[in-house]
Design a protein around this motif. Sequence first.
Motif, PDB file in Angstrom:
ATOM      1  N   ALA A  90       6.426 -21.207  12.252  1.00  0.00           N
ATOM      2  CA  ALA A  90       6.870 -21.465  10.722  1.00  0.00           C
ATOM      3  C   ALA A  90       5.669 -20.740  10.057  1.00  0.00           C
ATOM      4  O   ALA A  90       4.627 -20.467  10.129  1.00  0.00           O
ATOM      5  N   PHE A  91       6.156 -20.301   8.807  1.00  0.00           N
ATOM      6  CA  PHE A  91       5.451 -19.814   7.671  1.00  0.00           C
ATOM      7  C   PHE A  91       5.844 -20.737   6.320  1.00  0.00           C
ATOM      8  O   PHE A  91       7.051 -20.955   6.336  1.00  0.00           O
ATOM      9  N   PHE A  92       4.716 -21.019   5.632  1.00  0.00           N
ATOM     10  CA  PHE A  92       5.099 -22.021   4.511  1.00  0.00           C
ATOM     11  C   PHE A  92       4.927 -21.077   3.145  1.00  0.00           C
ATOM     12  O   PHE A  92       3.764 -20.614   2.834  1.00  0.00           O
ATOM     13  N   GLY A  93       5.987 -21.061   2.156  1.00  0.00           N
ATOM     14  CA  GLY A  93       5.754 -20.684   0.940  1.00  0.00           C
ATOM     15  C   GLY A  93       5.966 -21.871   0.086  1.00  0.00           C
ATOM     16  O   GLY A  93       5.830 -22.948   0.456  1.00  0.00           O
ATOM     17  N   ASN A  94       6.469 -21.489  -1.078  1.00  0.00           N
ATOM     18  CA  ASN A  94       6.578 -22.713  -2.117  1.00  0.00           C
ATOM     19  C   ASN A  94       8.002 -22.818  -2.727  1.00  0.00           C
ATOM     20  O   ASN A  94       8.314 -23.511  -3.687  1.00  0.00           O
ATOM     21  N   SER A  95       9.094 -22.206  -2.223  1.00  0.00           N
ATOM     22  CA  SER A  95      10.447 -22.004  -2.717  1.00  0.00           C
ATOM     23  C   SER A  95      11.232 -21.459  -1.803  1.00  0.00           C
ATOM     24  O   SER A  95      10.893 -20.844  -0.565  1.00  0.00           O
ATOM     25  N   GLY A  96      12.627 -21.765  -2.103  1.00  0.00           N
ATOM     26  CA  GLY A  96      13.518 -21.013  -1.176  1.00  0.00           C
ATOM     27  C   GLY A  96      13.598 -19.701  -1.199  1.00  0.00           C
ATOM     28  O   GLY A  96      13.601 -18.883  -0.031  1.00  0.00           O
ATOM     29  N   LEU A 153       3.198 -30.059  10.570  1.00  0.00           N
ATOM     30  CA  LEU A 153       4.270 -29.933   9.876  1.00  0.00           C
ATOM     31  C   LEU A 153       5.255 -28.755  10.535  1.00  0.00           C
ATOM     32  O   LEU A 153       6.464 -29.078  11.091  1.00  0.00           O
ATOM     33  N   ALA A 154       4.589 -27.769  10.928  1.00  0.00           N
ATOM     34  CA  ALA A 154       5.033 -26.650  11.708  1.00  0.00           C
ATOM     35  C   ALA A 154       5.748 -27.180  12.913  1.00  0.00           C
ATOM     36  O   ALA A 154       7.017 -26.811  13.500  1.00  0.00           O
ATOM     37  N   GLU A 155       4.728 -27.962  13.591  1.00  0.00           N
ATOM     38  CA  GLU A 155       5.257 -28.443  15.024  1.00  0.00           C
ATOM     39  C   GLU A 155       6.300 -29.131  15.024  1.00  0.00           C
ATOM     40  O   GLU A 155       7.322 -29.232  15.613  1.00  0.00           O
ATOM     41  N   LYS A 156       6.252 -30.209  13.823  1.00  0.00           N
ATOM     42  CA  LYS A 156       7.624 -31.260  13.671  1.00  0.00           C
ATOM     43  C   LYS A 156       8.691 -30.443  13.402  1.00  0.00           C
ATOM     44  O   LYS A 156       9.726 -30.513  14.092  1.00  0.00           O
ATOM     45  N   LEU A 157       8.861 -29.346  12.389  1.00  0.00           N
ATOM     46  CA  LEU A 157       9.820 -28.764  12.197  1.00  0.00           C
ATOM     47  C   LEU A 157      10.543 -27.830  13.235  1.00  0.00           C
ATOM     48  O   LEU A 157      11.667 -27.794  13.550  1.00  0.00           O
ATOM     49  N   ILE A 182       8.096 -26.530  -1.841  1.00  0.00           N
ATOM     50  CA  ILE A 182       7.760 -26.132  -0.486  1.00  0.00           C
ATOM     51  C   ILE A 182       8.932 -25.342   0.034  1.00  0.00           C
ATOM     52  O   ILE A 182       9.971 -25.469  -0.090  1.00  0.00           O
ATOM     53  N   GLY A 183       8.670 -24.313   0.856  1.00  0.00           N
ATOM     54  CA  GLY A 183       9.647 -23.395   1.365  1.00  0.00           C
ATOM     55  C   GLY A 183       9.191 -22.947   2.680  1.00  0.00           C
ATOM     56  O   GLY A 183       7.850 -23.003   2.936  1.00  0.00           O
ATOM     57  N   ALA A 184      10.119 -22.974   3.665  1.00  0.00           N
ATOM     58  CA  ALA A 184       9.339 -22.771   5.172  1.00  0.00           C
ATOM     59  C   ALA A 184      10.398 -21.778   5.583  1.00  0.00           C
ATOM     60  O   ALA A 184      11.743 -21.561   5.389  1.00  0.00           O
ATOM     61  N   CYS A 185       9.818 -20.648   6.419  1.00  0.00           N
ATOM     62  CA  CYS A 185      10.647 -19.698   7.280  1.00  0.00           C
ATOM     63  C   CYS A 185      10.241 -19.826   8.511  1.00  0.00           C
ATOM     64  O   CYS A 185       9.127 -19.864   8.932  1.00  0.00           O
ATOM     65  N   LEU A 186      11.136 -20.367   9.351  1.00  0.00           N
ATOM     66  CA  LEU A 186      10.744 -20.587  10.814  1.00  0.00           C
ATOM     67  C   LEU A 186      11.409 -19.395  11.805  1.00  0.00           C
ATOM     68  O   LEU A 186      12.522 -18.893  11.466  1.00  0.00           O
ATOM     69  N   LYS A 223      12.241 -17.533  15.861  1.00  0.00           N
ATOM     70  CA  LYS A 223      12.185 -17.965  17.281  1.00  0.00           C
ATOM     71  C   LYS A 223      12.065 -16.545  17.866  1.00  0.00           C
ATOM     72  O   LYS A 223      12.726 -15.631  17.683  1.00  0.00           O
ATOM     73  N   GLY A 224      11.662 -16.608  19.464  1.00  0.00           N
ATOM     74  CA  GLY A 224      11.746 -15.399  20.250  1.00  0.00           C
ATOM     75  C   GLY A 224      11.029 -14.412  19.665  1.00  0.00           C
ATOM     76  O   GLY A 224       9.887 -14.468  18.983  1.00  0.00           O
ATOM     77  N   SER A 225      11.463 -13.233  19.829  1.00  0.00           N
ATOM     78  CA  SER A 225      10.749 -12.014  19.335  1.00  0.00           C
ATOM     79  C   SER A 225      10.391 -12.180  17.652  1.00  0.00           C
ATOM     80  O   SER A 225       9.365 -11.604  17.267  1.00  0.00           O
ATOM     81  N   ALA A 226      11.393 -12.570  17.071  1.00  0.00           N
ATOM     82  CA  ALA A 226      11.263 -12.733  15.486  1.00  0.00           C
ATOM     83  C   ALA A 226       9.966 -13.526  15.207  1.00  0.00           C
ATOM     84  O   ALA A 226       9.313 -13.356  14.161  1.00  0.00           O
ATOM     85  N   ALA A 227       9.468 -14.604  16.355  1.00  0.00           N
ATOM     86  CA  ALA A 227       8.392 -15.258  15.830  1.00  0.00           C
ATOM     87  C   ALA A 227       7.127 -14.342  15.959  1.00  0.00           C
ATOM     88  O   ALA A 227       6.146 -15.301  15.926  1.00  0.00           O
ATOM     89  N   THR A 228       7.138 -13.238  16.635  1.00  0.00           N
ATOM     90  CA  THR A 228       6.074 -12.576  17.020  1.00  0.00           C
ATOM     91  C   THR A 228       5.748 -11.644  15.882  1.00  0.00           C
ATOM     92  O   THR A 228       4.533 -10.816  15.920  1.00  0.00           O
ATOM     93  N   LEU A 229       6.414 -11.428  14.784  1.00  0.00           N
ATOM     94  CA  LEU A 229       6.474 -10.052  13.973  1.00  0.00           C
ATOM     95  C   LEU A 229       5.528 -10.100  12.969  1.00  0.00           C
ATOM     96  O   LEU A 229       4.652  -9.267  12.657  1.00  0.00           O
ATOM     97  N   LEU A 230       5.465 -11.204  12.255  1.00  0.00           N
ATOM     98  CA  LEU A 230       4.163 -11.427  11.226  1.00  0.00           C
ATOM     99  C   LEU A 230       2.854 -11.571  11.985  1.00  0.00           C
ATOM    100  O   LEU A 230       2.490 -12.617  12.742  1.00  0.00           O
TER     101      LEU A 230
END
Length: 385
Positions: free
Chosen positions: A89-95, A76-80, A250-254, A256-263
């Motif tokens: 992507a990080f997945f949670g349960n809500s907006g 799902l992460a790859e698809k999104l 389901i909730g998702a936080c995607l 990009k770039g440097s923001a994608a390396t922080l967690l």
Amino acid sequence: MSYLMSNYMPLDVTFTQGNGCYLTDTKGRQYFDALCGVGVTGLGHAHPAITKAIQSQAEQLLHTSNWYHIAHQETLAEKLCTLSNMDNAFFGNSGAEANEAAIKIARLHARANNIDTPVILTANQSFHGRTMATLSATGNPKVQAGFAPLVSEFIHVDFNDLIAIKQHENNANVVAVMLEPIQGESGVIIPDDTYLNQVQAICKDNNWLLILDEVQTGIGRTGKLFAHQYNNITPDVLTLAKGLGNGVPIGACLAKGSAATLLTPGTHGSTFGGNPLVCRTALSVLSVIDQDNILDNVNKISSYIASNLSKKLQNNTTVTEIRIKGLMIAIELNQPCAQLLQQALDQQLLINITGQSIRLLPPLIMNTQQADSMIDTICNLIDAL
Ligand SMILES: Cc1ncc(COP(=O)(O)O)c(C=O)c1O
């Protein structure tokens, strides 16, 4: 006496069954669901392919934990990310949880840039959720009332106002701008066509993250898979929920770039987030959208509704404005209209009232006959005001 807390005020109806665009109540009455559980069940109730995916996953495996690989989550992460041009992507349960992750990423972006008291700019009249951080981000004092002290530091600026954002360019503590591409909960407020492009340019100039909250606008609701695709931009952080699970939380936080390396390991998590059941469901949602050409339908029905609503309401002096993008619709009236909620229910139509506007988030799968009947009911309700 109810054993439920009093934070909701449900209308006097209980639904027991859903089928496509319709819900059936305990008395067997059928309602057209023009609200979709507030923008959630876009593909309709009990969609056969989604139901099948849920059933087959439930028979196989519901939950493990993020301490182990979860194949559907990775797919799902790859698809999104492929669909949105994001990196991970990080997945949670809500907006709200998706937005919490985004806010935490903004805080880490601050740390990475040696900023100790980071500020996030958000918009007046925005809605980002009900957790402490997301209600603090929300630009609506009603949502915040009673919950002080709020999470600092959010500065609220007017939506669709570039100068309001630019005024903070010399504030060295600003690290991000967080916006809905179209403000949903405040009544389908659509900014100028190039607003997001220009906000992105300001963010780039200042090393601020652009966080787009597409919890409501995402997953086809506006006629593109993501509303920001109208602007041909890629945000640094993108949040999704609602339509992604078509009713499964389901909730998702995607990012990009440097923001994608922080967690990094240990910085964020969720017990349920991204479990096999919800991710398999979301994957089936995305395939239905693709295989059934749902975006084409949204665009076709959207134009149909826009032209028919404006034709029917053109001489109606109660209506001051019709706002529509895809299947996010608001009909603004010149007077309060809260009573229409019950009146529409009596006519077997589910709608929302936001301020002085009738708000509709109808199914992405609806057809023109259903649009006709929805429009007729609404116009009759407005005429009777
Ligand atoms: C734009 C936006 N962000 C966040 C949220 C919060 O989502 P949830 O209720 O799933 O926490 C909503 C809900 O309406 C929303 O419209």
